[in-house]
Motif scaffolding. Sequence first.
Motif, PDB file in Angstrom:
ATOM      1  N   ALA A  65      14.439 -20.559  16.592  1.00  0.00           N
ATOM      2  CA  ALA A  65      15.710 -19.972  17.013  1.00  0.00           C
ATOM      3  C   ALA A  65      16.865 -20.934  16.752  1.00  0.00           C
ATOM      4  N   GLY A  66      16.544 -22.081  16.176  1.00  0.00           N
ATOM      5  CA  GLY A  66      17.595 -23.011  15.787  1.00  0.00           C
ATOM      6  C   GLY A  66      17.911 -24.094  16.808  1.00  0.00           C
ATOM      7  N   LYS A  67      17.067 -24.241  17.824  1.00  0.00           N
ATOM      8  CA  LYS A  67      17.347 -25.241  18.859  1.00  0.00           C
ATOM      9  C   LYS A  67      17.370 -26.653  18.280  1.00  0.00           C
ATOM     10  N   THR A  68      16.309 -26.976  17.555  1.00  0.00           N
ATOM     11  CA  THR A  68      16.220 -28.328  17.002  1.00  0.00           C
ATOM     12  C   THR A  68      17.301 -28.551  15.959  1.00  0.00           C
ATOM     13  N   ALA A  69      17.524 -27.559  15.113  1.00  0.00           N
ATOM     14  CA  ALA A  69      18.538 -27.690  14.064  1.00  0.00           C
ATOM     15  C   ALA A  69      19.912 -27.925  14.677  1.00  0.00           C
ATOM     16  N   VAL A  70      20.246 -27.145  15.707  1.00  0.00           N
ATOM     17  CA  VAL A  70      21.556 -27.305  16.349  1.00  0.00           C
ATOM     18  C   VAL A  70      21.664 -28.690  16.972  1.00  0.00           C
ATOM     19  N   THR A  71      20.603 -29.111  17.650  1.00  0.00           N
ATOM     20  CA  THR A  71      20.649 -30.414  18.309  1.00  0.00           C
ATOM     21  C   THR A  71      20.820 -31.536  17.297  1.00  0.00           C
ATOM     22  N   TYR A 214      17.103 -14.800  16.519  1.00  0.00           N
ATOM     23  CA  TYR A 214      17.921 -14.206  15.459  1.00  0.00           C
ATOM     24  C   TYR A 214      17.445 -12.777  15.206  1.00  0.00           C
ATOM     25  N   ASN A 215      18.364 -11.896  14.916  1.00  0.00           N
ATOM     26  CA  ASN A 215      17.919 -10.578  14.454  1.00  0.00           C
ATOM     27  C   ASN A 215      17.900 -10.591  12.926  1.00  0.00           C
ATOM     28  N   ILE A 241      15.624 -10.886   0.036  1.00  0.00           N
ATOM     29  CA  ILE A 241      16.140 -11.547   1.241  1.00  0.00           C
ATOM     30  C   ILE A 241      15.970 -10.629   2.440  1.00  0.00           C
ATOM     31  N   GLU A 242      16.298  -9.362   2.241  1.00  0.00           N
ATOM     32  CA  GLU A 242      16.208  -8.397   3.330  1.00  0.00           C
ATOM     33  C   GLU A 242      14.766  -8.286   3.825  1.00  0.00           C
ATOM     34  N   LEU A 243      13.838  -8.295   2.887  1.00  0.00           N
ATOM     35  CA  LEU A 243      12.426  -8.166   3.268  1.00  0.00           C
ATOM     36  C   LEU A 243      11.958  -9.399   4.035  1.00  0.00           C
ATOM     37  N   CYS A 244      12.294 -10.569   3.515  1.00  0.00           N
ATOM     38  CA  CYS A 244      11.920 -11.808   4.217  1.00  0.00           C
ATOM     39  C   CYS A 244      12.487 -11.799   5.628  1.00  0.00           C
ATOM     40  N   ALA A 245      13.745 -11.407   5.741  1.00  0.00           N
ATOM     41  CA  ALA A 245      14.401 -11.383   7.050  1.00  0.00           C
ATOM     42  C   ALA A 245      13.728 -10.389   7.977  1.00  0.00           C
ATOM     43  N   HIS A 252       9.325 -12.326  16.181  1.00  0.00           N
ATOM     44  CA  HIS A 252      10.320 -12.764  17.169  1.00  0.00           C
ATOM     45  C   HIS A 252      11.484 -13.573  16.587  1.00  0.00           C
ATOM     46  N   GLY A 253      11.965 -13.178  15.400  1.00  0.00           N
ATOM     47  CA  GLY A 253      13.200 -13.783  14.872  1.00  0.00           C
ATOM     48  C   GLY A 253      13.102 -15.256  14.555  1.00  0.00           C
ATOM     49  N   ASP A 254      12.038 -15.625  13.902  1.00  0.00           N
ATOM     50  CA  ASP A 254      11.773 -17.020  13.610  1.00  0.00           C
ATOM     51  C   ASP A 254      12.375 -17.406  12.256  1.00  0.00           C
ATOM     52  N   ALA A 255      13.423 -18.243  12.301  1.00  0.00           N
ATOM     53  CA  ALA A 255      14.097 -18.622  11.058  1.00  0.00           C
ATOM     54  C   ALA A 255      13.207 -19.488  10.183  1.00  0.00           C
TER      55      ALA A 255
END
Length: 413
Positions: A65-71, A214-215, A241-245, A252-255
């Motif tokens: 969900a981007g926690k580590t990336a944001v930090t 992420y949705n 891209i749409e398919l991967c997303a 569960h929206g895993d980037a």
Amino acid sequence: MSQNIFDGILTQKTLFVNKEALRHTHQPVYLPHRDTEVEDLSFNLVEALKGHIPSNMILYGVTGAGKTAVTRYVCDQLERKGEQIGRIVNPVLVNCRQIDTQYRVLSHLGNTLLEEHEQADIPFTGWPTDRVFSELVRRMDSRGGVYVIVLDEIDHLVKKAGDDLLYNLTNLNAQLKNARACVIGISNDLKFTDFLDPRVRSRLGQQDIIFNPYNSEHLQDILRERASEGIASDAIAPGVIELCAALAAQEHGDARCALDLLRVSTEVAERENMSLVDQSHVRIAQAQIESDQVTPVIRTLPTQQKIVLSSILLIESHGLRNIQTGEVYDIYKQACVILQTQFLTARRISGIISNLDMLGLITAKVISRGRGGRTKEINSCIPNNIDSKSVISKSEPAFVEVFEHKYRHQSRL
DNA sequence: AATCCACAGGAAGCCCGGGAAC
DNA sequence: GTTCCCGGGCTTCCTGTGGATT
């Protein structure tokens, strides 16, 4: 000139411009759809630049969900700004999945602060923990400044090692004379603070940030951003891209998952010598990722755990689902007899089953069957495209015998 | 309502390997 | 060499428990 096997591969046209950009360890310049979180985090951490102590925080959210990336992003900027204005800010990131005991976290922190003029590292074992702690305090004080200690996957640490470490770390400022410290915990589990001592809970959770998953649209933006950086501009067919997303949004929206999909899809296309990544490559990539994740896990399992897993697969190969712990234990003991191995106690096997569950190789749900007792309902969850029998037998030839044995003793199951 | 099953899972302690310090 | 410490794997002993059955 002699032929080299790499000649062909090296000269092959690549679809990547910068493959690193598609790894989740890559630090992008911009993080789409995480502006609020970046702002919340920096609003607190800016205190460090003023020489004050930022509040301790906990960041919650599902994996990817981007926690580590944001930090990382915020800490990076913080450190650089600190250098500019002459304030020492030391962010230290610890991954508590790899470094998962109090001793190891403390020695890791201590060793990252090692300066050239200082003597040897803190050894990975040998010292009493309190000595490691006081050495850490000494090193922090001698450097000074504000320390931002980021404990990634803190829930894992707490479940495994308890909250002693957090008690000590959140109390650091009482010991420090010349330095200051704050702790940022990153957790996948919203309720992990239930395991904490109330004092630790209140000190650690001074501020919480929740990262929503992420949705599909968010993931598309992330993928486009990274693809523009990492993949040749005309190499991706429409819809990829749409398919991967979409596939990652189901997870569960895993980037992280989305990025892996795109990267592996491109690798697949590249291997097939195509100049365009299309949706079929994504499907292949999806299967390959599943198999790549599971195979090494099984292969590196300790022998006893392999026997337990084999036993479960053995029972399932007879069409049974929702197996009970006791049934697994029976078959496991038989397998040990065939393998001429000492079998372990039922208590231990119960633990091993929980461990296999944690690794995602099986699901083990505790249920009550009334007078039938309380037990676990066990099912394997190894993707169909993996031949677990061959994975296991490759590294442990004796297991072939167990599998062969089952055919001779079908009636006993 | 009481009983009872088949475990779950916590706690304590043992043993071992690896290391430091004296 | 001895004594201390850590961590992991394991055993032993134990208490707890959801719900069908009595």
